[in-house]
Motif scaffolding. Sequence first.
Motif, short mmCIF file in Angstrom:
data_model
loop_
_atom_site.label_atom_id
_atom_site.label_comp_id
_atom_site.label_asym_id
_atom_site.label_seq_id
_atom_site.Cartn_x
_atom_site.Cartn_y
_atom_site.Cartn_z
N LEU A 6 0.80 -1.22 0.00
CA LEU A 6 0.00 0.00 0.00
C LEU A 6 0.84 1.28 0.00
O LEU A 6 0.56 2.19 -0.78
N PRO A 7 1.85 1.41 0.88
CA PRO A 7 2.67 2.64 0.82
C PRO A 7 3.33 2.81 -0.55
O PRO A 7 3.46 3.93 -1.06
N PHE A 8 3.73 1.67 -1.14
CA PHE A 8 4.36 1.73 -2.47
C PHE A 8 3.37 2.24 -3.51
O PHE A 8 3.72 3.08 -4.36
N ILE A 9 2.11 1.75 -3.46
CA ILE A 9 1.08 2.22 -4.40
C ILE A 9 0.84 3.72 -4.21
O ILE A 9 0.71 4.48 -5.17
N GLY A 10 0.78 4.16 -2.92
CA GLY A 10 0.58 5.58 -2.65
C GLY A 10 1.68 6.44 -3.23
O GLY A 10 1.43 7.50 -3.83
N ILE A 11 2.95 5.97 -3.08
CA ILE A 11 4.09 6.74 -3.61
C ILE A 11 4.07 6.75 -5.13
O ILE A 11 4.33 7.78 -5.77
N CYS A 197 -4.64 4.82 0.00
CA CYS A 197 -3.67 3.75 0.23
C CYS A 197 -2.74 4.08 1.39
O CYS A 197 -2.40 3.22 2.22
N GLN A 198 -2.28 5.33 1.47
CA GLN A 198 -1.38 5.73 2.56
C GLN A 198 -2.09 5.63 3.91
O GLN A 198 -1.53 5.15 4.90
N ILE A 199 -3.35 6.09 3.96
CA ILE A 199 -4.11 6.00 5.21
C ILE A 199 -4.36 4.55 5.58
O ILE A 199 -4.24 4.14 6.74
N TRP A 200 -4.68 3.73 4.58
CA TRP A 200 -4.92 2.31 4.80
C TRP A 200 -3.67 1.65 5.37
O TRP A 200 -3.73 0.88 6.33
N ALA A 201 -2.51 1.95 4.79
CA ALA A 201 -1.25 1.36 5.27
C ALA A 201 -0.93 1.81 6.69
O ALA A 201 -0.41 1.04 7.49
N TYR A 202 -1.23 3.06 7.01
CA TYR A 202 -0.91 3.59 8.34
C TYR A 202 -1.76 2.92 9.42
O TYR A 202 -1.28 2.57 10.48
N THR A 203 -3.06 2.76 9.15
CA THR A 203 -3.97 2.22 10.17
C THR A 203 -3.89 0.71 10.28
O THR A 203 -4.30 0.13 11.28
#
Length: 659
Positions: A6-11, A197-203
């Motif tokens: 997910l963080p990779f997709i966000g970036i 995606c970034q929020i999903w990865a964080y939570t």
Amino acid sequence: MEFPLLPFIGIVCGLLVALISIIVQIGWFTHSIALVQISADFSPMKFNTALSFFFCAVNLISFNSTSRLLKSLGLLAVLLALITLSQYVFHNNNGIDSFFIEPFTKAHSLYMGRMSPATGVYFIIMGTLLFLSANFPDYTSLRTFVIFIVSIIIALTIVPLLAYISGIQTAYLWRIFTEMAMHSAICFILLGTGLICQIWAYTKETPYFLVIPVVLCLTTASFGTSGAIYTYENLKYQELLKEEAYYQSHAAGEALSSINLNLLHRESSYIAYFVLFFGLLTSLLLSLTIFFRIKWQQNVKALEHNEERLHLAITGTTDGLFDWDVATGEVYYSPRFEEVLGYQTHSLARDYPSFLKLIHIHDQEKFQQTTAKHFKNKTPVNLDLRLKTKAGTYIWFNFRGTPTCNPSGTACRMTGFIADISVRNEIDKMKNEFISTVSHELRTPMTSIRGSLALILGGKAGPCEGKIRDLLVIADRNCERLLRLINDILDIEKIEAGEIDFKLTVHDLGAIVNETVTNNQIFATKFNVKLTAFTLTGIEVNVDVDRMIQVLTNLISNAVKFSKSGDTVTITMQKENKRVRVNVIDQGQGISDDFKKQIFQKFSQADSSATRENKGSGLGLSISKAIMEALNGNLSFTSVVNQGTTFYLDLPIATSEQD
């Protein structure tokens, strides 16, 4: 649950947006229309739009960065959008549209770098959400709000794509105010997807809100349909063939089968506005429905966890739980409640009359009076009573309940526990019987010893002088203390058993107070403490005079013992409606907060040097409170450490005085 991609997709989403924005900016600098405008049929991305996308992209890429500056670049996009919107509102040109590109372009467009109002609004929202999400990711409510708003933006930016794909450039009915370049719509979709995606990865939790963009994207097909209708309304007046215009409209209209295609044959342009409004309303309603559905599921899950904890707590305790609904009369018993009484689960009748029958007949009135009092005062109930078992015997239980009232003060329910105290009562009974026996057996010989000592000290057995007399005086004083202790123990026993006999008479309370103060003057003098009384006359109360003097003597002697040499103990009276209050005020060191809770318990004494050598039995205050309650009065106190204590007793004024 972690999702490492997910963080990779966000970036990646952020990098794609940054790349598109850089390509467009290069196109403006190099006058390459191919980099700015996908084709002649599509709107170009304006320079300030590309610049704002670059700021938002960096903010998204830096979501997990420690740099506050990078995580705040979205606010620059907000600033550019605000300046742009102000130009539309005030009909002026601040130069912000061509500031960067004017030296490099030969275009003669008045607003060659100005984004549309709709794009500006999206940037204000998206830039703010990027800044808040990156800098305050721990707030659950904020995350929910961000995903919800981003989902709506993704859905709305689908509209230009639908318009371009269907060949309808008029999907937006207000032209310059709502038009958007195709690659601008793509960039907004990428930004929104990357942020989710970034929020999903964080939570590390599945964001069920991801379903919202899908649903909203489908519903925005109604915008495409409205564009088709509007196109048909416009093209039929142009030189194009009506059949060709109808074909385009029909192709776009198939995206939403729920709309009757017969609408396309109508000539009123209001249909387009209606469909546009309907599509937006449908999107919002579906969003809210999904939002509340997810909230409901979360609440259900939380409720299930709470019920599981409650079940474990109920099954793990040795106490029985009850819940009494006062309004309906229904009573709930936990399995443990029925078990301790010898009943099988769900075998007890669940109504209040049946519950009352479980209580011993001699305890029922006390239970009803106590619960009524506590409902009125909204305070917890704590009393001992006997409950009937399956075998027909009665066992002592401690009944603890918390009353609940509605805002109007009406009793609603009571929830609490019962605990088997039969073993404790047996131990207490054995202890009390032992103390009682010892007290009775000691009183006779102690009385005899003290009488003998009094005769010797009085010279009846011959001269008594010197050290022998000093020793006999000490013995006599200790005999007196032992007799007081024995009498106190016997008094408390009689009070608890309800065997004490009160001789009630109507008497002037001021006279009783004055007599008690006079009787204690000598005692106070030994401690170099002054007694001062301010009494009222003509206030009559119905009391046992001897017991009333006993209570006042105890309060005054305690105040004296806990006062410093040279202090004054003040006794006052005051009339309050149909009651009278007597205050005994000292200037001592006060009562500590830890000791306040147990001050009226039996054998309780403050651990303080202020007690000097005259420690009592620890029964005086307990006896005094019991006597006052038997006289329909009350005994309580207020105290501030190092400032003194005031004990006060309240009594109802005799009927003749009240009238």
